[in-house]
Design a protein around this motif. Structure first.
Motif, PDB file in Angstrom:
ATOM      1  N   ASP A  85      34.184  30.893  28.628  1.00 31.45           N
ATOM      2  CA  ASP A  85      34.048  30.669  30.074  1.00 31.45           C
ATOM      3  C   ASP A  85      33.702  31.967  30.800  1.00 31.45           C
ATOM      4  O   ASP A  85      32.892  31.972  31.741  1.00 31.45           O
ATOM      5  CB  ASP A  85      35.336  30.089  30.642  1.00 31.45           C
ATOM      6  CG  ASP A  85      35.601  28.665  30.165  1.00 31.45           C
ATOM      7  OD1 ASP A  85      34.665  28.016  29.665  1.00 31.45           O
ATOM      8  OD2 ASP A  85      36.764  28.212  30.280  1.00 31.45           O
ATOM      9  N   ALA A  86      34.330  33.083  30.386  1.00 30.16           N
ATOM     10  CA  ALA A  86      34.048  34.370  31.030  1.00 30.16           C
ATOM     11  C   ALA A  86      32.594  34.771  30.823  1.00 30.16           C
ATOM     12  O   ALA A  86      31.925  35.257  31.757  1.00 30.16           O
ATOM     13  CB  ALA A  86      34.984  35.440  30.474  1.00 30.16           C
ATOM     14  N   GLY A 102      30.197  32.729  30.402  1.00 34.24           N
ATOM     15  CA  GLY A 102      29.416  31.800  31.210  1.00 34.24           C
ATOM     16  C   GLY A 102      29.306  32.209  32.667  1.00 34.24           C
ATOM     17  O   GLY A 102      28.376  31.769  33.363  1.00 34.24           O
ATOM     18  N   LYS A 103      30.221  33.044  33.138  1.00 32.10           N
ATOM     19  CA  LYS A 103      30.193  33.500  34.528  1.00 32.10           C
ATOM     20  C   LYS A 103      29.558  34.877  34.686  1.00 32.10           C
ATOM     21  O   LYS A 103      29.495  35.403  35.810  1.00 32.10           O
ATOM     22  CB  LYS A 103      31.621  33.539  35.080  1.00 32.10           C
ATOM     23  CG  LYS A 103      32.294  32.164  35.128  1.00 32.10           C
ATOM     24  CD  LYS A 103      33.742  32.279  35.589  1.00 32.10           C
ATOM     25  CE  LYS A 103      34.420  30.916  35.576  1.00 32.10           C
ATOM     26  NZ  LYS A 103      35.862  31.004  35.947  1.00 32.10           N
ATOM     27  N   LYS A 130      27.201  37.994  35.304  1.00 38.37           N
ATOM     28  CA  LYS A 130      26.048  38.210  36.183  1.00 38.37           C
ATOM     29  C   LYS A 130      25.271  39.469  35.832  1.00 38.37           C
ATOM     30  O   LYS A 130      24.066  39.552  36.076  1.00 38.37           O
ATOM     31  CB  LYS A 130      26.514  38.291  37.643  1.00 38.37           C
ATOM     32  CG  LYS A 130      27.152  37.002  38.153  1.00 38.37           C
ATOM     33  CD  LYS A 130      27.610  37.154  39.594  1.00 38.37           C
ATOM     34  CE  LYS A 130      28.242  35.855  40.104  1.00 38.37           C
ATOM     35  NZ  LYS A 130      28.725  35.996  41.511  1.00 38.37           N
TER      36      LYS A 130
END
Length: 487
Positions: free
Chosen positions: A135-136, A138-139, A141
């Protein structure tokens, strides 16, 4: 010269070579080595002179090539320069008097400062921690830095690989490090490499052994670190590799073995320290120094902020940073020491520290697995149980078929250490490791709850039971112990 004379001269020559090997070994091997390590090598050479000396020539030096050690020194100077004045932590709740000298020791050895204002969350569930890391990613930037001792594409880890690929596709810089020999040893290595090549990420093998490409060093010097950094905001580290909890081996599946691990998610200034380790290892493997992505210190606003300090260790350092940290904390303890280590083969200094604490009346407990996945290490570990039990250490055996793999320990209600480092000679001298010293009552309380969970799933080993084990098992344990000091 007849055949008898020739055979005689050959015998004389071999005896002379044997004598020279033994004499030279006595002079050379003890130099700058622990007595027990030197004795182990000397025993090997005296019993099997030709095989022993060949093994020593291949495995006798624990140092990485000079170029890699020079890079480590360069990075250390850079870290010291860029973190000057950052040794700032909250002194809410009085500090124990012994903590500041230990923090200074860590700073001198590994260059990293002790920083406050961090948030730490434990992930003791294997799938949950893997999902949290996925999940990390996936976030992300800006960038993803993924570094793991073992990285293997399988059904369990496929979502993590997918997240890395998706991040790269949306323009995030994704860098991946995996240890060459460790990953090669497990099923699916070629499939994993093909996947990495097709994902659009930057990736490198750590400490590759590729003689045809002039990439080689002592085979058993490995990078054992496990860490993930996303955007300089979030970092994970601990004991877990990117692989199914069975490690995909048929023998493990046949025995029903599965690994239980522990990861910790950090936010705050400590993330920069964890990222600095990735920067170090990336530089060592690629000659690319990522100074532009060395992030500034960032505090987070949470209720129970903790102080933390990254302590790197391994053969790129002159000293055994993790062993010095562990022993310092063991001697500083006033009430309680609780250790969880899957491979517990202490050197003499650590054994004295632990048994001294127990004999002084401290509550000293050790969590290990009832079952072992590495036979020699497993039996070497068992050879210490009698001395530990006699000194008053309580030993808890986590029930089979789970391999209890977390690597952490707590001192009183004040300080904890968590990371990739086992308490054995391999982690002290041969592996590159990451340890994080955490100071905070809330963090220690969470680990205490986890220790209680271990206790509920373990059985306590008692001295009378241990002394009654078969004679053959005692011999096997003690013979295995002789190998523990060879480095």
């Amino acid at each position: 010269m007849d055949g008898w004379s020739f055979a005689l001269w050959v015998a004389i020559f071999l005896v002379a070579v044997d004598f020279v090997i033994r004499v030279v070994s006595i002079i050379v091997i003890p130099r700058n080595r622990r007595p027990q390590t030197a004795m182990a090598w000397l025993l090997a050479i005296f019993f099997l002179p030709y095989i022993g000396i060949l093994l020593f020539l291949v495995l006798g030096s624990r140092h990485l090539p000079k170029g890699r050690r020079d890079k480590q020194e360069e990075i250390n100077r850079y870290i010291l320069d860029t973190t000057e004045g950052m040794d700032q932590v909250s002194h809410e709740h009085p500090w124990p008097e012994w903590l500041e000298p230990i923090a200074a020791l860590n700073r001198n050895l590994g260059a990293m400062p002790l920083v406050g204002g961090n948030d730490a969350r434990l992930y003791p569930d294997y799938l949950e921690s893997l999902q949290a890391m996925t999940d990390a990613v996936g976030k992300a930037k800006r960038y993803v830095h993924s570094e793991f001792y073992i990285m293997s594409l399988d059904e369990t880890t496929a979502p993590y690989f997918d997240a890395l690929e998706a991040a790269a596709a949306r323009g995030v810089t994704v860098r991946v490090l995996l240890d060459h020999i460790a990953s090669l040893r497990y099923p699916g290595y070629r499939r994993t490499i093909r996947r990495l090549k097709s994902m659009g990420v930057q990736w490198q093998l750590m400490l590759p052994f590729q003689p045809l490409r002039w990439k080689f060093q002592r085979l058993d010097l490995r990078n054992h670190r496990k860490l993930l950094v996303v955007d300089g905001l979030v970092a994970f580290t601990g004991s877990q590799n990117i692989i199914d909890s069975s490690y995909n081996k048929r023998s493990n599946k046949r025995r029903g073995l599965h690994w239980k691990d522990l990861m910790v998610r950090f936010e705050g200034p400590i993330v920069a320290g964890i990222n600095a380790l990735f920067v170090t290892d990336w530089y060592s493997e690629t000659d690319e120094l990522l100074t532009r992505e060395t992030d500034p210190i960032r505090e987070v606003r949470v209720k129970d902020r903790v102080g933390a300090q990254v302590v790197p260790s391994g053969p790129s350092f002159d000293g055994e940073n993790n062993l010095r940290l562990f022993n310092s904390l063991l001697y500083a303890a006033q009430e309680r020491i609780i250790i969880c280590s899957p491979y517990f083969v202490p050197d003499e200094s650590m054994l004295y520290a632990i048994t001294t604490a127990a004999q002084s009346g401290l509550d000293v407990q050790l969590f290990v697995s009832e079952v072992g996945d590495q036979p020699v290490v497993y039996h070497a570990q068992r050879s210490y149980y009698e001395e530990l039990l006699k000194s008053g250490v309580r030993i808890w055996l986590y029930r089979s078929p789970t391999v209890l793999h977390p690597k952490h320990f707590t001192i009183d209600e004040q300080v904890a250490v968590i990371g990739s480092s086992n308490m054995d000679m391999r982690s002290f001298s041969l592996n590159l490791e990451i340890s994080v010293m955490v100071r905070g009552h809330s963090f220690v309380r969470e680990l205490r709850m986890l220790e209680e969970d271990y206790r509920q799933n373990s059985r306590e080993l008692h001295l009378d039971e241990w002394l009654a084990r078969p004679f053959g098992a005692q011999v096997l344990d003690n013979v295995a112990r002789l190998t523990s000091a060879v480095q």
